[in-house]
Design a protein around this motif. Structure first.
Motif: not given
Length: 165
Positions: A39-40, A76-79, A94-95, A98-100
């Motif tokens: 799933m990741l 690349g922080h979110l990914l 999940g991620a 904080t903005y995910a």
């Protein structure tokens, strides 16, 4: 009794399966780990192909349009903050940014003080009355993901319980 017939069933295969079932609870984390990993990877592919859970293209962000990059992949922080956790009775992924949730659900932002919001995009300052960030879903399970999970569970049951792996 001078004459007797004794019928004895060989229940060892059934007993072996029951023994394995008793161990299932202790060993199921391997199955949840496989599900979390797949799933990741499905979530990472959504960023690669810039598509939501249902396969629809994401709306291109201002920054990506101005810089010629990809939406959600500037630094690349979110990914890179994506991960999964194996739980006692499942898995979550999940991620950690904080903005995910804003990226996933979208947001409507208005100024707290004054009439305008001022911010920089690609080195240029913008002054606007509101910002609408569209939803770009990246977490979730679609039909393909569901089939993958069912395959993992089926294989685990087949290998673990029926074959005694």
């Amino acid at each position: 009794m001078a004459f007797a017939i004794t019928i004895k069933a060989d229940s060892s295969p059934i007993e072996a399966i029951l023994t394995r079932l008793n161990q299932f609870d202790a060993d199921k984390s391997e199955m949840f780990n496989d599900i979390g990993n797949d799933m990741l990877n499905a979530t990472i592919m959504r960023f690669k192909y810039q598509r939501d859970v249902d396969g629809n293209p994401w709306k291109v962000s201002w920054r990506a349009r101005l810089q010629g990059g990809e939406t959600g992949r500037n630094d690349g922080h979110l990914l890179n903050g994506m991960s999964y956790n194996v739980l006692n009775n499942g898995v979550e992924w999940g991620a950690n940014q904080t903005y995910a949730h804003v990226f996933h659900y979208g947001a409507h932002i208005t100024p707290k003080n004054g009439q305008y919001i001022t911010f920089a995009v690609a080195g240029q300052y913008r002054k606007v009355k509101e910002v609408n960030i569209p939803s770009r879903t990246f977490l979730g399970i679609n039909a393909e993901d569901e089939a993958t999970v069912l395959d993992i569970v089926g294989s685990f049951i087949d290998d673990y319980i029926l074959r005694g792996a």
